[in-house]
Structure formats: C-alpha cells, structure tokens
Design an enzyme around this catalytic site. Structure first.
Site, PDB file in Angstrom:
ATOM      1  N   TYR A 154       0.831  -1.204   0.000  1.00  0.00           N
ATOM      2  CA  TYR A 154       0.000   0.000   0.000  1.00  0.00           C
ATOM      3  C   TYR A 154       0.877   1.270   0.000  1.00  0.00           C
ATOM      4  O   TYR A 154       0.625   2.218  -0.751  1.00  0.00           O
ATOM      5  CB  TYR A 154      -0.890  -0.050   1.240  1.00  0.00           C
ATOM      6  CG  TYR A 154      -1.829   1.097   1.435  1.00  0.00           C
ATOM      7  CD1 TYR A 154      -2.986   1.222   0.673  1.00  0.00           C
ATOM      8  CD2 TYR A 154      -1.590   2.046   2.433  1.00  0.00           C
ATOM      9  CE1 TYR A 154      -3.867   2.267   0.892  1.00  0.00           C
ATOM     10  CE2 TYR A 154      -2.467   3.087   2.652  1.00  0.00           C
ATOM     11  CZ  TYR A 154      -3.608   3.191   1.882  1.00  0.00           C
ATOM     12  OH  TYR A 154      -4.481   4.231   2.101  1.00  0.00           O
ATOM     13  N   LYS A 158       0.993   4.100  -2.823  1.00  0.00           N
ATOM     14  CA  LYS A 158       0.588   5.465  -2.475  1.00  0.00           C
ATOM     15  C   LYS A 158       1.698   6.473  -2.784  1.00  0.00           C
ATOM     16  O   LYS A 158       1.411   7.600  -3.170  1.00  0.00           O
ATOM     17  CB  LYS A 158       0.179   5.540  -0.999  1.00  0.00           C
ATOM     18  CG  LYS A 158      -1.152   4.881  -0.703  1.00  0.00           C
ATOM     19  CD  LYS A 158      -2.244   5.389  -1.631  1.00  0.00           C
ATOM     20  CE  LYS A 158      -3.644   5.258  -1.105  1.00  0.00           C
ATOM     21  NZ  LYS A 158      -4.656   5.643  -2.125  1.00  0.00           N
TER      22      LYS A 158
END
Ligand SMILES: NC(=O)c1ccc[n+]([C@@H]2O[C@H](COP(=O)([O-])OP(=O)(O)OC[C@H]3O[C@@H](n4cnc5c(N)ncnc54)[C@H](O)[C@@H]3O)[C@@H](O)[C@H]2O)c1
Length: 291
Positions: A154, A158
C-alpha cells in the site's frame, strides 16, 4: 469567494462509501455534475445526489480495467460533454508484514491504487488537454509518505501516486491541468477498528473533503501534497538539502560517511525542487564552483 463547481463535470472513483462518497456529495452540492464510480453502492450515492437536486450518474467500472474506465469516461462525455475533475480515490488494503506478504497481494494493491489512477488519468488526459482545463487529485497516504508497518504494498502504491502527480503536474501545466495529492485520515470501512472510539466523530470523512474541494477548485494549486484529517490540514513536501561537494577521490566513500551530518543539514539551503532537473543543476553548479 465560495468555491463553486457549476458547469463542471467530476469523476470520483471509489465513491460508493467512505471518503469518495463524501467528496462526490460535496462536489454535487456545489454544482458539479458527478460520475459516482464504485464496484458497488454507487447507485445509492447517485440517488442521494439527485434527491438533493443535483446531477449524477453511476459507473460500476473497476479502475483496474482500462476498457471499463474508458467506457466510464465516454459515459460522462455522452451525458455532459466534458470532464473537468478527476478524483482518484478507489482503494483496497492487503496488509501483512513484508516477509509474509504474497506477491499477488502486492500486485493487487499496486493495480488498484497505481494502475487504477493511471487508467483514469490516461482516459481523461486528452479531453482535459483539449479543454485547456483539468483538475486531478491522487489520494495518497501517510503510509506512503512516511511508511507504516504491514503496508509495504500500500505504501509503495501510495508513494507511486505522488511520483505520478509530480510529472503529470509538469506535463499538464501548459494545458491548464493541475494535479495534486491528498493524504487523508478518516474513519471509514478501510480504517475500521484502527481508531479509538473517542475520536471517530472527529475523523469523519467530511472533515477531509474541504481539502479535496480546494485541490480541484478554479484557484487550485498544482503539484502539492495536502494532508487532512479531523479538520486539520498540513502540507507535505519532497525536499532536497543543499548538500556537500566532496569530489570523486579514492576516499569519497569515507568522506560521505564523515560529512553525512552536513549532507543531511536541513537548516541551510534546503529546497523543494520544481522538477528533477534541480538535482543535476545543483550538482553541476557545485562541481563547477569547486572543481
Ligand atoms: N481512511 C483513511 O484514513 C485513509 C488514509 C489514507 C488514505 N486513504 C485512501 O483514501 C481512499 C478512500 O478510502 P476510504 O478510507 O474511504 O475507504 P473505503 O474502503 O470506504 O473506500 C474505497 C472505495 O474504493 C472502492 N474500490 C475498491 N476497488 C475498486 C476498483 N477496482 N474500482 C473502483 N472502486 C474500487 C471500494 O469499493 C470502496 O468503496 C483510498 O484510496 C484510501 O487508500 C484513506
């Protein structure tokens, strides 16, 4: 001046719930026509917007599917003839410490967050260029900017979105396309169980949305990273210190070790480069002066 979106068309991905839903409702309340995208639950948000007198259409396209994303954009063009605002918000989590993380889960998270945003940007880019107007927001995260245990996939996705923003902002500038990143903190299904009960109300998604509205407004900045949560707004920067010219002698590695504190010094001459060329320019200037 109140921020208004009359005549503007917005696409908000992952807007069936959580932050995306709040963004879509707020954009519509301020006059935007909104494509509410999500795998499910987009219809309910569309109904809510229409019940309040706004205009919206639903799209169930997965952002991972470029053909479906293109069809979503065509749907917006057919209905309203333009796309002014793209909010890349769709996301998933597959948290595990890196050692235990399957590569399939790494790829899935990269696919939804990074490639999902790439697909949506790609599908609207030419339209925005021709309009000479566009506002794009990437939803990044403190997990990407600063790291978070269990979120290697993640966090990588991101931060990749910040990288995407940096270059799209540069390439879009002449065409009136402004590209920014939003790093939210909010109580949603994604963060269920992670926040203490006492602060849940403060971290309602609606407390983040004002930041989003500014980032897609007429007077939006470009190439910025805005953090938002519980009504507090911060700004994050990717910076570069002035550095130290050490030359290329045989003991340069030892000199790097010795000068590491000076290299790291943020108090004197740290900048926010306006493009990647700034590093080369700094190095060239220092080498020329000292060489
Ligand atoms: N909540 C937070 O504190 C927080 C913090 C940092 C970043 N974010 C980011 O904010 C965004 C919104 O998250 P949220 O907290 O509202 O969570 P959420 O789970 O409520 O919203 C994400 C939405 O994306 C949708 N979605 C997932 N895969 C999709 C796909 N392939 N195509 C289309 N839609 C898809 C989901 O169905 C869901 O409705 C995400 O990008 C998330 O990573 C949230």
């Amino acid at each position: 001046m109140p921020i208004q979106f009359q005549g503007r068309v917005a696409i908000v991905t992952g807007a069936g719930g959580g932050l995306g839903r709040e963004h879509a409702l707020a954009l519509a309340a301020r006059g935007a026509k909104v494509v509410v995208n999500d795998l499910a639950a987009a219809d309910a948000v569309v109904e809510q917007i229409r019940a309040a007198g706004g205009q919206a259409i639903a799209s169930a396209a997965s952002v991972t599917n470029f053909d479906a994303v293109r069809a979503m954009v065509e749907q917006a063009m057919a209905a309203w003839g333009r796309v002014d605002i793209l909010v890349n918000n769709a996301g998933v989590l597959r948290d595990k410490s890196f050692g235990k993380m399957d590569l399939a889960d790494f790829s899935l998270v990269m696919d939804v967050h990074l490639m999902g945003a790439v697909h949506c940007c790609k599908a609207v880019w030419e339209i925005m260029r021709q309009q000479q107007f566009g506002r794009i927001v990437m939803t990044t995260s403190s997990s990407g900017l600063y790291g978070n245990f269990g979120q290697a996939n993640y966090g990588a996705a991101k931060m990749a979105l910040v990288g995407l923003m940096q270059t799209l902002a540069i390439e879009g500038e002449k065409a009136g396309i402004r590209v920014n990143s939003l790093a939210p903190t909010a109580h949603t299904q994604m963060t269920e169980g992670l926040m203490p009960e006492a602060v849940l109300q403060a971290f309602k998604p609606a407390a983040v949305t004002p930041g989003l509205l500014y980032l897609v407004s007429e007077d939006a900045p470009t190439r910025t990273i805005l953090c938002a949560g519980a009504g507090t707004f911060e700004r994050a920067y990717v910076t570069m210190t002035k550095g130290v010219h050490l030359g290329t002698g045989p003991d340069a590695a030892e000199q790097v070790a010795q000068a590491f504190e000076a290299i790291s010094d943020r108090a004197h001459g740290e900048i926010v480069p306006s493009s990647g060329a700034a590093q080369t320019q700094n190095e060239l200037a220092r080498a020329a002066r000292l060489g």
